[in-house]
Design an enzyme around this catalytic site. Structure first.
Site, PDB file in Angstrom:
ATOM      1  N   THR A 144      30.912 -35.071  63.527  1.00 47.39           N
ATOM      2  CA  THR A 144      29.913 -34.776  62.234  1.00 47.39           C
ATOM      3  C   THR A 144      30.374 -35.216  61.074  1.00 47.39           C
ATOM      4  O   THR A 144      31.522 -35.128  60.775  1.00 47.39           O
ATOM      5  CB  THR A 144      29.359 -33.601  62.095  1.00 47.39           C
ATOM      6  OG1 THR A 144      28.477 -33.373  61.066  1.00 47.39           O
ATOM      7  CG2 THR A 144      30.380 -32.361  62.339  1.00 47.39           C
ATOM      8  N   ASP A 145      29.605 -35.666  60.092  1.00 49.51           N
ATOM      9  CA  ASP A 145      30.139 -35.969  58.645  1.00 49.51           C
ATOM     10  C   ASP A 145      30.483 -34.753  57.835  1.00 49.51           C
ATOM     11  O   ASP A 145      31.078 -34.744  56.950  1.00 49.51           O
ATOM     12  CB  ASP A 145      29.264 -36.826  58.043  1.00 49.51           C
ATOM     13  CG  ASP A 145      27.879 -36.253  57.746  1.00 49.51           C
ATOM     14  OD1 ASP A 145      27.538 -35.102  58.324  1.00 49.51           O
ATOM     15  OD2 ASP A 145      26.918 -36.964  57.084  1.00 49.51           O
ATOM     16  N   GLU A 146      29.892 -33.658  58.350  1.00 51.58           N
ATOM     17  CA  GLU A 146      30.083 -32.297  57.686  1.00 51.58           C
ATOM     18  C   GLU A 146      31.879 -31.908  57.705  1.00 51.58           C
ATOM     19  O   GLU A 146      31.985 -31.129  56.802  1.00 51.58           O
ATOM     20  CB  GLU A 146      29.434 -31.397  58.289  1.00 51.58           C
ATOM     21  CG  GLU A 146      27.787 -31.320  58.091  1.00 51.58           C
ATOM     22  CD  GLU A 146      27.017 -30.191  58.337  1.00 51.58           C
ATOM     23  OE1 GLU A 146      27.562 -29.181  58.297  1.00 51.58           O
ATOM     24  OE2 GLU A 146      25.715 -30.549  58.378  1.00 51.58           O
ATOM     25  N   TYR A 170      30.511 -23.652  60.964  1.00 44.14           N
ATOM     26  CA  TYR A 170      30.011 -24.948  61.864  1.00 44.14           C
ATOM     27  C   TYR A 170      31.058 -25.699  61.542  1.00 44.14           C
ATOM     28  O   TYR A 170      31.662 -26.522  62.819  1.00 44.14           O
ATOM     29  CB  TYR A 170      28.547 -25.265  61.711  1.00 44.14           C
ATOM     30  CG  TYR A 170      28.211 -26.590  62.320  1.00 44.14           C
ATOM     31  CD1 TYR A 170      28.292 -26.992  63.606  1.00 44.14           C
ATOM     32  CD2 TYR A 170      28.082 -27.777  61.252  1.00 44.14           C
ATOM     33  CE1 TYR A 170      28.010 -28.118  64.189  1.00 44.14           C
ATOM     34  CE2 TYR A 170      27.813 -29.147  61.889  1.00 44.14           C
ATOM     35  CZ  TYR A 170      27.774 -29.247  63.336  1.00 44.14           C
ATOM     36  OH  TYR A 170      27.655 -30.526  63.889  1.00 44.14           O
ATOM     37  N   LYS A 174      33.851 -27.786  64.190  1.00 40.71           N
ATOM     38  CA  LYS A 174      33.899 -29.086  64.538  1.00 40.71           C
ATOM     39  C   LYS A 174      35.183 -29.959  64.145  1.00 40.71           C
ATOM     40  O   LYS A 174      35.766 -30.556  65.038  1.00 40.71           O
ATOM     41  CB  LYS A 174      32.595 -29.904  63.998  1.00 40.71           C
ATOM     42  CG  LYS A 174      31.189 -29.234  64.442  1.00 40.71           C
ATOM     43  CD  LYS A 174      31.015 -29.916  66.071  1.00 40.71           C
ATOM     44  CE  LYS A 174      30.901 -31.350  66.274  1.00 40.71           C
ATOM     45  NZ  LYS A 174      30.620 -31.564  67.644  1.00 40.71           N
TER      46      LYS A 174
HETATM   47  P1  NAD Z   1      21.480 -29.537  69.947  1.00 43.61           P
HETATM   48  O1  NAD Z   1      21.948 -28.166  69.327  1.00 43.61           O
HETATM   49  O2  NAD Z   1      20.314 -30.010  69.761  1.00 43.61           O
HETATM   50  O3  NAD Z   1      21.995 -29.459  71.407  1.00 43.61           O
HETATM   51  C1  NAD Z   1      23.352 -28.765  71.940  1.00 43.61           C
HETATM   52  C2  NAD Z   1      23.338 -29.013  73.476  1.00 43.61           C
HETATM   53  O4  NAD Z   1      24.705 -28.266  73.738  1.00 43.61           O
HETATM   54  C3  NAD Z   1      22.239 -28.001  74.125  1.00 43.61           C
HETATM   55  O5  NAD Z   1      21.661 -28.900  75.225  1.00 43.61           O
HETATM   56  C4  NAD Z   1      22.839 -26.769  74.686  1.00 43.61           C
HETATM   57  O6  NAD Z   1      22.661 -26.416  75.595  1.00 43.61           O
HETATM   58  C5  NAD Z   1      24.375 -27.438  74.746  1.00 43.61           C
HETATM   59  N1  NAD Z   1      25.518 -26.570  74.670  1.00 43.61           N
HETATM   60  C6  NAD Z   1      25.721 -25.754  73.774  1.00 43.61           C
HETATM   61  N2  NAD Z   1      26.849 -24.697  74.031  1.00 43.61           N
HETATM   62  C7  NAD Z   1      27.224 -25.214  75.161  1.00 43.61           C
HETATM   63  C8  NAD Z   1      28.305 -24.756  76.170  1.00 43.61           C
HETATM   64  N3  NAD Z   1      29.199 -23.717  76.002  1.00 43.61           N
HETATM   65  N4  NAD Z   1      28.543 -25.433  77.312  1.00 43.61           N
HETATM   66  C9  NAD Z   1      27.746 -26.364  77.612  1.00 43.61           C
HETATM   67  N5  NAD Z   1      26.566 -26.757  76.906  1.00 43.61           N
HETATM   68  C10 NAD Z   1      26.359 -26.333  75.911  1.00 43.61           C
HETATM   69  O7  NAD Z   1      22.627 -30.624  69.233  1.00 43.61           O
HETATM   70  P2  NAD Z   1      22.592 -31.886  68.638  1.00 43.61           P
HETATM   71  O8  NAD Z   1      21.884 -31.909  67.495  1.00 43.61           O
HETATM   72  O9  NAD Z   1      21.876 -32.571  69.540  1.00 43.61           O
HETATM   73  O10 NAD Z   1      24.004 -32.359  68.408  1.00 43.61           O
HETATM   74  C11 NAD Z   1      24.824 -32.776  69.465  1.00 43.61           C
HETATM   75  C12 NAD Z   1      26.393 -33.185  69.077  1.00 43.61           C
HETATM   76  O11 NAD Z   1      26.216 -34.159  68.138  1.00 43.61           O
HETATM   77  C13 NAD Z   1      27.108 -31.852  68.519  1.00 43.61           C
HETATM   78  O12 NAD Z   1      28.397 -31.989  68.941  1.00 43.61           O
HETATM   79  C14 NAD Z   1      26.925 -32.227  67.061  1.00 43.61           C
HETATM   80  O13 NAD Z   1      27.891 -31.490  66.432  1.00 43.61           O
HETATM   81  C15 NAD Z   1      26.805 -33.498  66.712  1.00 43.61           C
HETATM   82  N6  NAD Z   1      26.092 -33.975  65.672  1.00 43.61           N
HETATM   83  C16 NAD Z   1      24.773 -33.748  65.361  1.00 43.61           C
HETATM   84  C17 NAD Z   1      24.414 -34.266  64.261  1.00 43.61           C
HETATM   85  C18 NAD Z   1      22.650 -33.957  63.858  1.00 43.61           C
HETATM   86  O14 NAD Z   1      22.109 -34.356  62.967  1.00 43.61           O
HETATM   87  N7  NAD Z   1      22.278 -33.095  64.690  1.00 43.61           N
HETATM   88  C19 NAD Z   1      24.938 -35.232  63.488  1.00 43.61           C
HETATM   89  C20 NAD Z   1      26.252 -35.567  63.741  1.00 43.61           C
HETATM   90  C21 NAD Z   1      26.673 -34.874  64.865  1.00 43.61           C
HETATM   91  O1  DAU Z   2      25.352 -34.121  58.866  1.00 45.15           O
HETATM   92  C1  DAU Z   2      25.155 -33.940  60.260  1.00 45.15           C
HETATM   93  C2  DAU Z   2      24.914 -32.377  60.461  1.00 45.15           C
HETATM   94  O2  DAU Z   2      23.365 -32.470  60.241  1.00 45.15           O
HETATM   95  C3  DAU Z   2      25.078 -32.163  61.834  1.00 45.15           C
HETATM   96  O3  DAU Z   2      26.576 -32.170  62.078  1.00 45.15           O
HETATM   97  C4  DAU Z   2      24.345 -30.562  62.077  1.00 45.15           C
HETATM   98  O4  DAU Z   2      24.579 -30.259  63.552  1.00 45.15           O
HETATM   99  C5  DAU Z   2      23.074 -30.651  61.882  1.00 45.15           C
HETATM  100  O5  DAU Z   2      22.358 -29.481  62.033  1.00 45.15           O
HETATM  101  C6  DAU Z   2      22.754 -31.343  60.405  1.00 45.15           C
HETATM  102  O6  DAU Z   2      23.117 -30.229  59.365  1.00 45.15           O
HETATM  103  P1  DAU Z   2      22.414 -29.875  58.059  1.00 45.15           P
HETATM  104  O7  DAU Z   2      22.528 -28.538  57.672  1.00 45.15           O
HETATM  105  O8  DAU Z   2      22.419 -31.090  57.197  1.00 45.15           O
HETATM  106  O9  DAU Z   2      20.834 -30.006  58.719  1.00 45.15           O
HETATM  107  P2  DAU Z   2      19.597 -29.009  58.418  1.00 45.15           P
HETATM  108  O10 DAU Z   2      18.263 -29.804  59.114  1.00 45.15           O
HETATM  109  O11 DAU Z   2      19.944 -27.581  58.745  1.00 45.15           O
HETATM  110  O12 DAU Z   2      19.208 -29.129  56.872  1.00 45.15           O
HETATM  111  C7  DAU Z   2      19.248 -30.297  56.147  1.00 45.15           C
HETATM  112  C8  DAU Z   2      19.090 -30.033  54.853  1.00 45.15           C
HETATM  113  O13 DAU Z   2      17.945 -29.320  54.240  1.00 45.15           O
HETATM  114  C9  DAU Z   2      20.131 -29.334  54.299  1.00 45.15           C
HETATM  115  O14 DAU Z   2      20.652 -29.561  52.895  1.00 45.15           O
HETATM  116  C10 DAU Z   2      19.583 -27.963  54.073  1.00 45.15           C
HETATM  117  C11 DAU Z   2      18.063 -27.992  54.004  1.00 45.15           C
HETATM  118  N1  DAU Z   2      17.233 -27.211  54.452  1.00 45.15           N
HETATM  119  C12 DAU Z   2      17.125 -26.673  55.728  1.00 45.15           C
HETATM  120  C13 DAU Z   2      16.229 -25.925  56.443  1.00 45.15           C
HETATM  121  C14 DAU Z   2      16.259 -25.676  57.904  1.00 45.15           C
HETATM  122  C15 DAU Z   2      16.152 -26.524  53.761  1.00 45.15           C
HETATM  123  O15 DAU Z   2      16.202 -26.831  52.468  1.00 45.15           O
HETATM  124  N2  DAU Z   2      15.411 -25.736  54.169  1.00 45.15           N
HETATM  125  C16 DAU Z   2      15.348 -25.434  55.711  1.00 45.15           C
HETATM  126  O16 DAU Z   2      14.559 -24.420  56.071  1.00 45.15           O
END
Ligand code: NAD
Ligand code: DAU
Length: 364
Positions: A144-146, A170, A174
């Site tokens: 992730t970019d985080e 988190y 990562k």
């Molecule tokens: P998500 O939370 O929707 O899904 C995570 C999946 O992992 C689920 O299906 C869960 O059951 C499975 N999981 C969790 N713990 C596990 C374990 N111990 N063993 C096996 N499976 C397990 O997540 P997402 O948003 O789809 O993110 C997927 C990946 O992409 C993550 O690695 C996250 O860090 C990365 N990522 C997410 C975003 C985003 O915006 N959502 C951005 C950049 C990177």
């Molecule tokens: O940048 C990549 C990341 O994006 C991934 O690595 C993470 O897994 C994914 O959860 C996401 O993280 P964020 O914290 O950026 O996403 P979230 O949707 O939780 O929040 C987006 C922005 O909105 C953040 O600045 C927090 C704000 N927010 C979020 C929620 C849930 C609110 O203001 N109110 C809310 O209720």
């Protein structure tokens, strides 16, 4: 490579990745290893679950003995319902993770367990299974970019050489996982690639994350909790563009490399929220902007990173990837999908699917 292990394939991004690979590569065996935590939902994969090249195994990536058997093929070969599969696993795309920043603030331990120890378990199993014969093998870590920390409002972009500076439990987990991945490359020569992607949006995202949560709340006239001032900036990418990027990196990425993935699409939270509100209002036939009154400023997230912005030039110039969707088109598709799939949303929010899969696979 023929046998691809995708972990976390029942989650949001993982389900799009599984769908992409299953459909595009009928000659690959796609093995989806997922623990089915609250975030994993097999109904995300209904349209591919009967494909002959798709296999699901419910397992925890931290379970070394079980993961080792999955790598060697023992697990699949002993299951009569899995036919025509010739193992071991050739390549891994690791998406399994705990992913929600707010949850990591409340309970960091499960983040360290799954994200750090789980990744280490997969690395160790890959190393032991491939035993130094690395030709045709790859361990691909989805990051992730985080991990790069936070930028100032006018503070440029994250590049592949930006120093890691995670702030939340988190992102710390990562970052730690990424360090292990690089250490396995540098120490044992394991072929690895890492991609660091910006915020994804699109169908099947668990409604604890900003966009699906707000779409659902607007529909039900519930308050929209905006953290702090709403001035934080995120860089949004349509999830299918991320899946396409994974395909390109998996096939063309240079082992030992890192690639940033992002759409050069920055939005202040409050501006993004207003776009979502107007889109939902219009599609529901409400007066556009009628739901702006639902905006409710709440206490800020602890350690809330101000701005993320990804420079994905290396991936675009080096491997020829480009986002395919304009944001306006992506958000329209996304809002329509959630509004048309209320049953999915209701199941996810009621815990219905969790009970269903508990009956099928036992307790989590
Ligand atoms: P998500 O939370 O929707 O899904 C995570 C999946 O992992 C689920 O299906 C869960 O059951 C499975 N999981 C969790 N713990 C596990 C374990 N111990 N063993 C096996 N499976 C397990 O997540 P997402 O948003 O789809 O993110 C997927 C990946 O992409 C993550 O690695 C996250 O860090 C990365 N990522 C997410 C975003 C985003 O915006 N959502 C951005 C950049 C990177
Ligand atoms: O940048 C990549 C990341 O994006 C991934 O690595 C993470 O897994 C994914 O959860 C996401 O993280 P964020 O914290 O950026 O996403 P979230 O949707 O939780 O929040 C987006 C922005 O909105 C953040 O600045 C927090 C704000 N927010 C979020 C929620 C849930 C609110 O203001 N109110 C809310 O209720």
């Amino acid at each position: 490579m023929k046998n691809i292990l995708i972990t976390g394939g029942a989650g949001f991004i993982g389900s799009h990745a599984v769908r992409h690979f299953v459909k595009k590569y009928p000659d690959y065996n796609i093995i989806n290893l997922d623990k089915l935590t609250y975030a994993g939902n097999l109904s995300n994969l209904r349209d591919v679950e009967n494909s002959s090249n798709y296999f699901f195994i419910r397992e925890d990536i931290c379970n070394y003995d079980a993961v080792k058997k999955i790598f060697s093929g023992e697990t699949l070969l002993s299951n009569k319902s899995f036919k025509n599969i010739c193992l071991p696993v050739d390549g891994v795309i690791n998406l399994a993770a705990e992913t929600h920043v707010d949850r990591s603030i409340k309970d960091p331990f499960v983040f360290a367990r799954t994200n750090v120890l789980g990744t280490l378990t997969l690395l160790q199993c890959a190393k032991e299974t491939w035993q130094g014969n690395y030709e045709g093998h790859l361990f691909y870590q989805i990051s992730t970019d985080e991990v790069y920390g936070a930028l100032e409002l006018e503070g440029g972009f994250f590049t592949e050489t930006t120093r890691y500076d995670p702030h939340s439990p988190y992102s710390a987990s990562k970052a730690s996982a990424d360090h292990f991945v690089r250490a396995f490359h540098d120490t044992y020569g394991l072929p690895v690639v890492i991609t660091n992607c910006s915020n994804n949006y699109g169908p099947y995202q668990f409604p604890e994350k900003l966009i699906p949560l707000f779409i659902n709340n607007i529909r039900h006239n519930k308050p929209l909790p905006v953290y702090g001032t709403g001035q934080n900036v995120r860089d949004w990418l349509y999830v299918e563009d991320h899946a396409r990027a994974m395909d390109i990196v998996f096939h063309k990425g240079v082992p030992g490399s890192t690639y940033n993935i992002g759409g050069f699409n920055e939005w202040k939270n409050i501006d993004l929220i207003k776009v979502v509100i107007k889109t939902v209002d219009r599609i529901l036939g409400r007066q556009e902007g009628a739901s702006l009154k639902l905006i409710t400023y709440v206490k800020d997230r602890a350690g809330h990173d101000l701005r993320y912005a990804i420079d994905s030039t290396k991936l675009e110039k080096g491997l020829g990837w480009r986002p395919s969707l304009q944001f306006e088109e992506g958000i329209e598709k996304t809002v329509k999908w959630y509004l048309e799939n209320q049953e999915w949303m209701d199941n996810v929010t009621s815990g219905e699917y969790e009970r269903y899969y508990e009956n099928m696979y036992g307790n989590r």
